[in-house]
Each structure stands twice: as structure tokens, then as C-alpha cells.
Write an enzyme that holds these catalytic residues in place. Structure first.
Site, PDB file in Angstrom:
ATOM      1  CG  HIS A 147       8.787   6.637  -8.103  1.00 51.52           C
ATOM      2  ND1 HIS A 147       9.818   6.882  -7.130  1.00 51.52           N
ATOM      3  CD2 HIS A 147       7.864   5.932  -7.337  1.00 51.52           C
ATOM      4  CE1 HIS A 147       9.535   6.275  -6.001  1.00 51.52           C
ATOM      5  NE2 HIS A 147       8.589   5.658  -6.151  1.00 51.52           N
ATOM      6  CE  LYS A 168       8.701   1.626  -6.615  1.00 53.90           C
ATOM      7  NZ  LYS A 168       7.493   2.014  -5.747  1.00 53.90           N
ATOM      8  CG  ASP A 186      13.591   7.077  -5.332  1.00 54.95           C
ATOM      9  OD1 ASP A 186      12.438   6.822  -5.481  1.00 54.95           O
ATOM     10  OD2 ASP A 186      13.972   8.386  -4.889  1.00 54.95           O
ATOM     11  NE  ARG A 253      -7.166 -17.572 -12.321  1.00 50.87           N
ATOM     12  CZ  ARG A 253      -8.063 -18.313 -11.895  1.00 50.87           C
ATOM     13  NH1 ARG A 253      -9.210 -18.125 -11.446  1.00 50.87           N
ATOM     14  NH2 ARG A 253      -7.537 -19.333 -11.268  1.00 50.87           N
TER      15      ARG A 253
END
Length: 329
Positions: A147, A168, A186, A253
Site C-alpha cells: 500500500h 501520500k 494506492d 537531523r
């Protein structure tokens, strides 16, 4: 649910174009079109026609080129069909004659009697074998469905994953608007090709280029943005996991620790991007795609940053900046 077996008829019915076309048609033994092709490989039965059947790769597609056909002509003139009869006593998937060659009637009769399909192509043996093996590598490749949304950004195949509703499709739509291409929305079907690359495409060719946008409904990307906004398949080179921002979670980071995800045995670089209002995800994904291209070219921004920091510390400038600061207050 077991996967449907791949038959000789399936091979004939494949819609192949251009350099993938096999130009196959059946000239005899139509009862054998239901036979299953279990091994994605070919065999040139020269030794078998001469009577040597030790280690006969009978489960492979048998390809007859000019050499094998000439030998069949020799056997026909000698009225010697014993090796041909023994050949068809094995449960071979089918026999293919290249160069538009046609076997003798006696060969066809034996094949008809044994219920084995005889196919013909106008391609040369080497060309046909190369195309067939390439097709087999796709058909028999390990596969799974996920998915997510697969897009191509600056030539990099990026698989967007995350929980339903994280954004998404909306992010992919913005990327398409910015000139990038959609591969599948999808449901993404992934195949491991050649053991070292994961190729993604839509699980259904008829709906793979449609998108579901909450509040808007289903849209056809190719119709809205043109055929240049889509592509049929793309190698997955980067996985981006979109997730809701968690203030208690420590996110990377600097980017020195590269994590990967295993897709059918292929290690794909993976990064996590937290989602919250105000973050421009399409621009971040574009930067991630360009950064991945730089890594493929041998340049790693995070590693270069660390090396520059170390050089700065070793030069003494860092100590001067620290001890020379005004702490009198």
C-alpha cells in the site's frame, strides 16, 4: 491463494510490442496450449535429437533453430524418428521453430499425437532467446504488493508509504503538478528483477494512473496532466515513510545513519519524514531525490558535512571561537 500457472497459451496471448515482441503463432498441436511453463529458461535439443537424453532439460521451452531443423531433415531422410518420439515422450511445454522454419510432417504428427504445441516465429534464434528470457525474468520474478504511492522524481523512483490519510496521494499530486511522474497510486506491485532491483508498477493497468483525493474523489492523472505525467513502471530507488509528527520522537537531523528496507531481498534506502502543517513535503521529497542522485554519483552531503566539521576542529578555529567568546557577563 495460489498463483495462476503460466501456460503456453498465456505466452501466445501476451500483448508484446516493439523489441519485446516474440511474433509467435501456433502451427500445430493446439491441444498442448494448456501445458504449463514451469521453468523460465530455454533448451536447444541438439544432443537429444542425436539420442543423448541424459540430463535432458525437458521442463524448459525447446527452441529449434537452423541447426536443429537441419538435423531433423537428416533424420527424416533416414526415416529415423526414434529420437523425436522419445523427445515428445517427455512432458515438454512446447517446441518453438525460429527463422520461420517449418518442421516435417512426421514431426508434426508425433507432436499432435503427444499433445504438444508447435510454435513458430520469424525471429532469429539468438534474438528470440534473448527476448523470451527477458520476458520470463519479469513473469517469474518474485513479487508482492504494498500500500503506497510510486512516483518518479528527477529520474529517481520513490515509494511513498504511511498510514491511510497521512497525505501520500495529495503529495504525489503536487509532485505531478510540479512536472514529475506518477507510476502507481494506492496499490503498488513490486517485482524483484535480476535479484538486485525492485521494479514497481500498478497492480491493475486499468486503474493504476487514477488517484483518490479525499474531498475530490477519483481523478485520472493522464487525462488531467497528459501522458507525460505518467509511466508504466519504475525501479524503486528510495522509500519515504510519511508519518504524523511525534514530538517525543527523535528524528534524524544530519542524515549520517542510512536505514534501509528489504523488498524481496533488495535493500532500498529509506528515510522518515514527519508530517505536520506548514511543512512543504513536495519540496522536501524533491531535495531527497536529488540528494539520492548525488549519493549514487559518489557524493554524500552528510559525510562531507562531518568531514568539514572535523577539519574545522583540527584547524583550531573552533577552539579560538569558543575560548575567544565574551563570557564576562
Amino acid at each position: 491463494m495460489a498463483e495462476k500457472p503460466f501456460t503456453v497459451l498465456d505466452l501466445l496471448d501476451m500483448e508484446l510490442k516493439g523489441h519485446n515482441s516474440l511474433n509467435l503463432h501456433c502451427i500445430a498441436g493446439r491441444k498442448g496450449l494448456t501445458r504449463t511453463i514451469k521453468v523460465p529458461d530455454i533448451n536447444r535439443p541438439g544432443l537429444e535429437l542425436s539420442g543423448f537424453f541424459d540430463s535432458f532439460a525437458y521442463e524448459r521451452v525447446q527452441v529449434f533453430g537452423r541447426g536443429e531443423t537441419a538435423y531433423l531433415e537428416k533424420l527424416h531422410k533416414e526415416n529415423n524418428n526414434s529420437s523425436v518420439e522419445k523427445l515428445f515422450s517427455y512432458d515438454i511445454p512446447c517446441a518453438v521453430f525460429t527463422h520461420s522454419l517449418t518442421p516435417q510432417q512426421s514431426f508434426i504428427e508425433i507432436a499432435e499425437k503427444c499433445g504438444c504445441a508447435i510454435l513458430q516465429t520469424d525471429l532469429e534464434s539468438t534474438d528470440f532467446s534473448t527476448r523470451l528470457l527477458r520476458i520470463f525474468s519479469n513473469i517469474f520474478a518474485p513479487k508482492k504488493t504494498l500500500h503506497g504511492v510510486l512516483v518518479e522524481v528527477y529520474g529517481v523512483g520513490i515509494l511513498l508509504t504511511g498510514h491511510s490519510g497521512v497525505g501520500k496521494s495529495e503529495c504525489a499530486l503536487e509532485l505531478v503538478e510540479r512536472g514529475h511522474r506518477l507510476v502507481a497510486d494506492d496499490i503498488v506491485e513490486i517485482r524483484c528483477v535480476n535479484g538486485n532491483s525492485a521494479l514497481g508498477q500498478g497492480a491493475n493497468n486499468y486503474i493504476s494512473h487514477h488517484m483518490e483525493i479525499r474531498g475530490l474523489g477519483i481523478i485520472n492523472v493522464s487525462q488531467l496532466y497528459g501522458v507525460g505525467s505518467i509511466r508504466e513502471q519504475k525501479e524503486i530507488q528510495l522509500i519515504i515513510k510519511l508519518e504524523e509528527w511525534d514530538q517525543n520522537k527523535i528524528y534524524d537531523r544530519i542524515g549520517t545513519d542510512q536505514s534501509t528496507t528489504d523488498l524481496l531481498g533488495v535493500k532500498i534506502p529509506t528515510i522518515e519524514i514527519p508530517v505536520r502543517p506548514g511543512r512543504n513535503l513536495p519540496i522536501i521529497i524533491e531535495a531527497a531525490a536529488m540528494n539520492e542522485r548525488l549519493k549514487a554519483m559518489g557524493y554524500n552531503s552528510a559525510r562531507d558535512f562531518n568531514q568539514n566539521i572535523l577539519k574545522w576542529i583540527e584547524s583550531g578555529e573552533a577552539q579560538t571561537a569558543y575560548y575567544g567568546s565574551d563570557d564576562s557577563y
